[in-house]
Design a protein around this motif. Structure first.
Motif, PDB file in Angstrom:
ATOM      1  N   PHE A  60      -0.680  -2.585 -23.949  1.00  0.00           N
ATOM      2  CA  PHE A  60      -0.533  -2.671 -25.278  1.00  0.00           C
ATOM      3  C   PHE A  60       0.212  -1.433 -26.147  1.00  0.00           C
ATOM      4  O   PHE A  60       0.092  -0.394 -25.758  1.00  0.00           O
ATOM      5  N   GLN A  80      -2.655  -0.584 -20.441  1.00  0.00           N
ATOM      6  CA  GLN A  80      -2.842  -1.819 -20.137  1.00  0.00           C
ATOM      7  C   GLN A  80      -1.842  -2.802 -20.768  1.00  0.00           C
ATOM      8  O   GLN A  80      -1.875  -4.034 -20.642  1.00  0.00           O
ATOM      9  N   LEU A  86     -13.345  -1.756 -27.025  1.00  0.00           N
ATOM     10  CA  LEU A  86     -11.747  -1.396 -26.769  1.00  0.00           C
ATOM     11  C   LEU A  86     -10.840  -2.363 -26.887  1.00  0.00           C
ATOM     12  O   LEU A  86      -9.660  -2.585 -26.891  1.00  0.00           O
ATOM     13  N   THR A  87     -11.637  -3.900 -27.152  1.00  0.00           N
ATOM     14  CA  THR A  87     -11.005  -5.140 -27.473  1.00  0.00           C
ATOM     15  C   THR A  87     -10.442  -5.305 -28.451  1.00  0.00           C
ATOM     16  O   THR A  87      -9.578  -6.036 -29.146  1.00  0.00           O
ATOM     17  N   THR A 134       0.751   1.030 -28.484  1.00  0.00           N
ATOM     18  CA  THR A 134      -0.495   1.683 -28.950  1.00  0.00           C
ATOM     19  C   THR A 134      -0.002   3.076 -30.045  1.00  0.00           C
ATOM     20  O   THR A 134       0.972   3.575 -29.415  1.00  0.00           O
ATOM     21  N   SER A 159      -5.283   2.078 -23.200  1.00  0.00           N
ATOM     22  CA  SER A 159      -4.717   1.006 -23.935  1.00  0.00           C
ATOM     23  C   SER A 159      -3.471   0.810 -23.594  1.00  0.00           C
ATOM     24  O   SER A 159      -2.756  -0.298 -23.261  1.00  0.00           O
ATOM     25  N   LYS A 213      -2.185  -1.939 -30.893  1.00  0.00           N
ATOM     26  CA  LYS A 213      -3.582  -1.252 -31.056  1.00  0.00           C
ATOM     27  C   LYS A 213      -3.375  -0.123 -32.052  1.00  0.00           C
ATOM     28  O   LYS A 213      -2.234   0.778 -31.872  1.00  0.00           O
TER      29      LYS A 213
END
Length: 310
Positions: A35, A33, A4-5, A37, A30, A136
């Motif tokens: 990001f 958090q 997931l990183t 995406t 994601s 992402k």
């Protein structure tokens, strides 16, 4: 989950194992958090819109805070692909032949592999250009067979185009010696092929870059998904594409009861042992069978809780 990183995540697997749900949960987590995406569905079934209870379609659409989605339609992409080919040959083919060439290209739309070539072209555009707009990219890919072909196409088509370039270069050199006093001849087709070769090469570099790109396969604790996943991982390994993580979905919960369920759990236990013995190089994430369908952001959040336990 370590995967997931990564900036680019591919989620694949056999149809019906929970692949789209897993991809949606990963993308939503994601986004939450912080990001920005983009969730891309390359699966013709397109379950992503159903999961988020919205129509997505072929244009990027915001479906939650920081989360965008796109459903790639193979028919539309094939039409666009054929149009681009027509543009590339404009001025190269004699005007008297254009009608016949266009007819042949329109016929080619229905040929085997045309939709995959178009889908692959769109995939490359997203990887090389669209990722500049997002932190992402999460790809919900078609069932395993299509996923394999999509991920291995950069190398296969790169080799194919190199052969075309070599042949074209030799033809041009011979032509310039015979007709053009050794002066190089202009060849728009050669230039187009060279640009495509460069794009394939760049896409392959991105796919092989373990710092940027990660691969996840989803399976259920059943015999056929286990065998299919094993074959898929072995094939991708031949192209240096390493699958680092497996999500084992729909595992019967510990507190499940009833004679039928208990008998089923005995079989499942054997398959879970088989998974642990077969996939020793992959991180294994076990997600239980939920009592209801995953059809809301709340359900996806519960689903993604198990990613943190891996």
């Amino acid at each position: 989950m370590d995967v997931l990183t990564k900036n680019i995540i591919f989620v694949g697997g056999k149809g019906g194992v929970g692949k789209s749900t897993s991809a949606a949960a990963i993308a939503l987590q994601s986004a939450e958090q912080g990001f920005k995406t983009l969730l891309i569905s390359t699966d013709p079934a397109h379950n992503v819109g159903d999961i988020f209870s919205t129509n997505i379609g072929g244009k990027t659409k915001e479906i939650a805070d920081n989360l965008y989605a796109l459903e790639i339609d193979p028919d539309i992409e094939t039409d666009n692909y054929i149009k681009s080919v027509k543009e590339n040959i404009r001025g190269v083919v004699h005007s008297g032949m254009m009608e016949e060439v266009h007819r042949q290209l329109d016929t080619a739309k229905a040929s085997p592999g045309a939709d995959e070539a178009a889908l692959f072209d769109k995939l490359i555009s997203i990887i090389l250009e669209e990722r500049a707009n997002f932190d992402k990219l999460v790809f919900d890919t078609a069932p395993t067979g299509h996923t394999i072909r999509l991920l291995t196409l950069p190398e296969l088509m790169g080799v194919w185009i190199k052969g075309l370039l070599d042949k074209r270069r030799t033809t041009n050199e011979n032509y310039s010696r015979l007709i053009n006093d050794g002066e190089p001849v202009e060849d728009p087709i050669y230039d187009v092929l060279r640009i495509r070769q460069s794009r394939f090469s760049k896409a392959r570099e991105v796919l092989l870059d373990k710092k940027q790109t990660g691969f996840i396969f989803v399976l259920n604790p059943e015999r056929l998904p286990i065998l299919e996943t094993k074959k898929a991982i072995e094939l991708l390994n031949k192209y240096d594409l390493a699958v680092s993580t497996l999500i084992i979905n729909k595992v019967l919960p510990e507190d499940a009861d009833g004679d039928f369920i208990m008998e089923r759990k005995k079989h499942e236990k054997q398959y879970i042992e088989m998974i642990k013995e077969t996939f020793t190089k992959q991180q294994l994430i076990f997600v239980p069978l939920f009592s209801q369908d995953i059809i809301s952001e709340k359900h996806l959040a519960l689903f993604s809780e198990y990613f943190r336990k891996g």
